[in-house]
Write a protein that holds these residues in place. Structure first.
Motif, PDB file in Angstrom:
ATOM      1  N   ALA A 203     -67.884  85.649  94.919  1.00  0.00           N
ATOM      2  CA  ALA A 203     -66.952  85.061  95.890  1.00  0.00           C
ATOM      3  C   ALA A 203     -65.849  86.046  96.280  1.00  0.00           C
ATOM      4  O   ALA A 203     -65.543  86.211  97.466  1.00  0.00           O
ATOM      5  CB  ALA A 203     -66.348  83.798  95.302  1.00  0.00           C
ATOM      6  N   ALA A 204     -65.273  86.716  95.297  1.00  0.00           N
ATOM      7  CA  ALA A 204     -64.170  87.636  95.587  1.00  0.00           C
ATOM      8  C   ALA A 204     -64.648  88.836  96.394  1.00  0.00           C
ATOM      9  O   ALA A 204     -63.965  89.310  97.298  1.00  0.00           O
ATOM     10  CB  ALA A 204     -63.529  88.090  94.288  1.00  0.00           C
TER      11      ALA A 204
ATOM     12  N   ASN B  27     -55.751  84.597  97.643  1.00  0.00           N
ATOM     13  CA  ASN B  27     -54.444  84.155  97.161  1.00  0.00           C
ATOM     14  C   ASN B  27     -54.502  83.402  95.840  1.00  0.00           C
ATOM     15  O   ASN B  27     -53.477  82.961  95.341  1.00  0.00           O
ATOM     16  CB  ASN B  27     -53.781  83.259  98.211  1.00  0.00           C
ATOM     17  N   HIS B  28     -55.692  83.211  95.305  1.00  0.00           N
ATOM     18  CA  HIS B  28     -55.797  82.426  94.081  1.00  0.00           C
ATOM     19  C   HIS B  28     -55.168  83.170  92.898  1.00  0.00           C
ATOM     20  O   HIS B  28     -55.277  84.387  92.796  1.00  0.00           O
ATOM     21  CB  HIS B  28     -57.269  82.128  93.792  1.00  0.00           C
ATOM     22  N   VAL B  29     -54.510  82.407  92.021  1.00  0.00           N
ATOM     23  CA  VAL B  29     -53.803  83.037  90.897  1.00  0.00           C
ATOM     24  C   VAL B  29     -54.717  83.839  89.984  1.00  0.00           C
ATOM     25  O   VAL B  29     -54.288  84.829  89.390  1.00  0.00           O
ATOM     26  CB  VAL B  29     -53.064  82.014  89.999  1.00  0.00           C
ATOM     27  N   LEU B  30     -55.965  83.409  89.867  1.00  0.00           N
ATOM     28  CA  LEU B  30     -56.850  84.071  88.915  1.00  0.00           C
ATOM     29  C   LEU B  30     -57.507  85.323  89.492  1.00  0.00           C
ATOM     30  O   LEU B  30     -58.136  86.075  88.769  1.00  0.00           O
ATOM     31  CB  LEU B  30     -57.950  83.097  88.477  1.00  0.00           C
ATOM     32  N   VAL B  31     -57.377  85.511  90.794  1.00  0.00           N
ATOM     33  CA  VAL B  31     -58.089  86.631  91.415  1.00  0.00           C
ATOM     34  C   VAL B  31     -57.172  87.846  91.534  1.00  0.00           C
ATOM     35  O   VAL B  31     -56.169  87.794  92.235  1.00  0.00           O
ATOM     36  CB  VAL B  31     -58.621  86.236  92.812  1.00  0.00           C
ATOM     37  N   PRO B  32     -57.498  88.941  90.828  1.00  0.00           N
ATOM     38  CA  PRO B  32     -56.702  90.151  90.961  1.00  0.00           C
ATOM     39  C   PRO B  32     -57.028  90.867  92.270  1.00  0.00           C
ATOM     40  O   PRO B  32     -57.949  90.482  92.975  1.00  0.00           O
ATOM     41  CB  PRO B  32     -57.130  90.986  89.755  1.00  0.00           C
TER      42      PRO B  32
ATOM     43  N   GLU C 137     -58.088  81.818 100.874  1.00  0.00           N
ATOM     44  CA  GLU C 137     -57.849  80.982  99.696  1.00  0.00           C
ATOM     45  C   GLU C 137     -58.262  81.708  98.420  1.00  0.00           C
ATOM     46  O   GLU C 137     -57.587  81.618  97.400  1.00  0.00           O
ATOM     47  CB  GLU C 137     -58.628  79.663  99.825  1.00  0.00           C
ATOM     48  N   ILE C 138     -59.366  82.447  98.516  1.00  0.00           N
ATOM     49  CA  ILE C 138     -59.822  83.193  97.340  1.00  0.00           C
ATOM     50  C   ILE C 138     -58.852  84.330  97.030  1.00  0.00           C
ATOM     51  O   ILE C 138     -58.443  84.520  95.890  1.00  0.00           O
ATOM     52  CB  ILE C 138     -61.249  83.735  97.562  1.00  0.00           C
TER      53      ILE C 138
ATOM     54  N   ALA D 214     -62.050  86.317  88.054  1.00  0.00           N
ATOM     55  CA  ALA D 214     -61.315  85.110  87.684  1.00  0.00           C
ATOM     56  C   ALA D 214     -61.956  84.471  86.465  1.00  0.00           C
ATOM     57  O   ALA D 214     -61.258  83.956  85.579  1.00  0.00           O
ATOM     58  CB  ALA D 214     -61.300  84.129  88.847  1.00  0.00           C
TER      59      ALA D 214
ATOM     60  N   THR E  33     -66.780  79.859  92.435  1.00  0.00           N
ATOM     61  CA  THR E  33     -65.812  79.595  93.504  1.00  0.00           C
ATOM     62  C   THR E  33     -64.897  80.778  93.785  1.00  0.00           C
ATOM     63  O   THR E  33     -64.632  81.072  94.939  1.00  0.00           O
ATOM     64  CB  THR E  33     -64.929  78.368  93.182  1.00  0.00           C
ATOM     65  N   VAL E  34     -64.378  81.433  92.753  1.00  0.00           N
ATOM     66  CA  VAL E  34     -63.429  82.512  93.044  1.00  0.00           C
ATOM     67  C   VAL E  34     -63.823  83.869  92.460  1.00  0.00           C
ATOM     68  O   VAL E  34     -63.063  84.821  92.575  1.00  0.00           O
ATOM     69  CB  VAL E  34     -61.988  82.155  92.617  1.00  0.00           C
ATOM     70  N   GLY E  35     -64.973  83.975  91.862  1.00  0.00           N
ATOM     71  CA  GLY E  35     -65.440  85.297  91.484  1.00  0.00           C
ATOM     72  C   GLY E  35     -65.399  85.584  89.996  1.00  0.00           C
ATOM     73  O   GLY E  35     -64.766  84.884  89.219  1.00  0.00           O
TER      74      GLY E  35
ATOM     75  N   ARG F  50     -55.568  94.587  87.617  1.00  0.00           N
ATOM     76  CA  ARG F  50     -55.315  93.330  86.899  1.00  0.00           C
ATOM     77  C   ARG F  50     -53.920  93.327  86.315  1.00  0.00           C
ATOM     78  O   ARG F  50     -53.404  94.366  85.937  1.00  0.00           O
ATOM     79  CB  ARG F  50     -56.276  93.196  85.725  1.00  0.00           C
TER      80      ARG F  50
ATOM     81  N   SER G 268     -54.268  77.747  95.530  1.00  0.00           N
ATOM     82  CA  SER G 268     -54.116  79.007  94.806  1.00  0.00           C
ATOM     83  C   SER G 268     -53.849  78.783  93.315  1.00  0.00           C
ATOM     84  O   SER G 268     -53.952  79.708  92.534  1.00  0.00           O
ATOM     85  CB  SER G 268     -52.986  79.824  95.415  1.00  0.00           C
TER      86      SER G 268
ATOM     87  N   ILE H 185     -60.077  97.307  90.639  1.00  0.00           N
ATOM     88  CA  ILE H 185     -59.489  95.997  90.373  1.00  0.00           C
ATOM     89  C   ILE H 185     -58.189  96.192  89.601  1.00  0.00           C
ATOM     90  O   ILE H 185     -58.187  96.778  88.526  1.00  0.00           O
ATOM     91  CB  ILE H 185     -60.475  95.111  89.596  1.00  0.00           C
TER      92      ILE H 185
END
Lengths: 84, 391
Positions: free
Chosen positions: A52-53, A15-20, A12-13, B275, B270-272, A69, B257, A67
């Motif tokens: 988390a990432a 695939n998150h939009v904000l995570v490069p 989930e992390i 983000a 939660t996501v780093g 981006r 996502s 990373i």
């Protein structure tokens, strides 16, 4: 890290939009990067090992992560962080 | 992509090629002469190269000015009404301060949630919204009254509402029992009658119980006071007031996502941190844009990168970045002069005088801009850049 809070799982992390994309560099790539920018590992920007990432991508303390981006100004921009 | 190499900024040739490629694609559409075309190509290249900063430019100061000057033009206290109804989200200067000061929780935390494809219908969206929004007993009851004959509290439920939210009365009873000990609840049609397991029940006890009952959490996520469904394009989007990404992610039908929050610390948790950095940029951009301010995004990128470079979110100010500068004099120059000087004197700290402020203080050339170089010479790389510029 808050005790009792609910966290997302690794996929989930990732695939998150904000995570490069975070990639762990091997020893050789690490060497090249440090030489290219003429810096030591300590001088690179940092990322916590309980981030988390970082947990999701499985990096360890001492690793350098690349990373990739999406950038508004340059299309793709590359950033390096060391895991502390 | 930009590269910094021994202080000479070399534009990656591929970027220039991209720009020229766009030029080649579109040039035929323009009705201009060959000479003008050549001039256009040259000025395009020049314009692009003008965008570099030179080595030693104080880009931090430039970023600070570029953000603060327009910020003085923004309204002091303004709220943006999301989704047309109800949701007042802090905007303008208070919001900008909130982000730069890295406050742990924003005054108005908010989330924007998308739904999975199979849940992207109006009815399902409303259902999900009702399971996100915090529902307390007081929201679903018509009346609560004291029955002084039997010494009980009667709660009359709003039948229509609990059907709509699909809350079973026995679930309410068990929720209440979990929250308040020594209590019996019996369901009687629309009413629930609560009785205390106590020998002597006074009227005061009943009054206390009545107010406690109102606050019992029945459904939804605590802290999310509003949840509104809005249709944007083909998607039904949920806007919430209150933020809890972890708990929302466990609700069925949410597109994990794409859920975002304006609480930067929560995003980081939660996501780093990466983000969080993206959120800082997008939040400031949106806030400034709502005020009609058009700041170049590069300044904001610089600020966000600096705020997150330690791996944690640092505020810009006394307790954040400015307070963690390595030079004593630079810190003393900013705020709390005496504190920093005394601490340095006690600990016997020396100052290398590498920064700008320190050098201004003692009247030496500051190591910035042209003051950075002592001897200038042509290296292989700079010769290459000159060559490229000539082309």
């Amino acid at each position: 890290m808050i005790v009792g809070a609910i966290y997302l799982n690794d996929d989930e992390i990732k695939n998150h939009v904000l995570v490069p994309r975070h990639e762990i560099l091997d020893a050789k790539e690490k060497e090249t990067v440090l030489k290219k920018y003429n810096v030591t590992v300590e001088q690179l920007p940092k990322i916590l090992n309980d981030d988390a990432a970082i947990k999701a991508f499985g990096a360890k303390v001492g690793d350098v992560v690349k990373i990739t981006r999406e950038s508004v100004t340059a299309g793709v921009s590359i950033y390096y962080r060391t895991v502390i | 992509m930009f590269e910094v190499n021994c202080g000479v900024i070399i534009m990656d040739e591929s970027v220039v090629q991209d720009v020229l490629g766009l030029y080649e694609e579109n040039i035929d559409k323009l009705d201009i002469s060959a000479k003008e075309k050549g001039a256009l190509k040259k000025s395009l290249k020049d314009k692009y190269r003008d965008m570099y900063y030179d080595y030693g430019d104080a880009i931090g100061v430039i970023a600070a000015q570029s953000i603060s000057e327009p910020a003085t033009q923004t309204t002091l206290r303004s709220y943006h009404r999301a989704a047309g109804i109800g949701l007042n989200i802090t905007q303008g200067l208070p919001r900008i301060l909130e982000i730069f000061d890295a406050r742990k929780a924003p005054v108005t935390p908010a989330m924007k949630i998308y739904l999975k494809k199979e849940f992207n219908t109006k009815i399902k969206a409303i259902n999900i919204a009702s399971s996100i929004k915090e529902t307390n007993l007081k929201h679903i009851m018509v009346l609560d009254s004291l029955d002084l004959g039997n010494m009980t509290v009667e709660v009359e439920l709003d039948k229509k509402l609990i059907d709509k939210l699909s809350i079973a009365p026995d679930k309410i009873v068990s929720a209440v029992k979990r929250k308040i000990k020594n209590l019996n609840g019996t369901i009687d049609g629309n009413k629930i009658i609560f009785e205390m397991n106590k020998d002597k029940v006074t009227v005061k006890d009943l009054q206390t119980l009545r107010f406690k009952l109102r606050e019992v959490h029945v459904k939804g996520i605590k802290g999310i006071t509003h949840c509104i469904v809005e249709k944007t394009g083909d998607d039904f989007v949920l806007y919430t007031l209150g933020s809890n990404l972890g708990k929302v992610s466990k609700i069925e039908g949410i597109d994990i996502s794409r859920m975002v929050s304006n609480n930067i610390f929560e995003i980081a948790d939660t996501v780093g941190i990466e983000a969080a950095r993206t959120t800082i940029v997008s939040e400031i951009t949106e806030t400034l844009r709502a005020q009609g301010v058009d700041t170049d995004v590069r300044h904001l990128l610089l600020v966000a990168d600096t705020m997150t470079q330690s791996g944690d979110i640092q505020a810009i100010g006394r307790y954040g970045l400015s307070g963690s500068k390595s030079s004593v004099l630079a810190r003393a120059n900013f705020e709390e002069t005496i504190k920093h000087l005394v601490e340095a004197a006690v600990a016997g700290i020396s100052d290398e005088l590498n920064g700008i402020v320190e050098n201004v203080m003692i009247g030496k050339t500051a190591r910035v801009g042209t003051g950075l170089v002592e001897v200038a010479m042509k290296t292989q790389t700079s010769a290459k850049v000159d060559e490229n510029n000539k082309k």
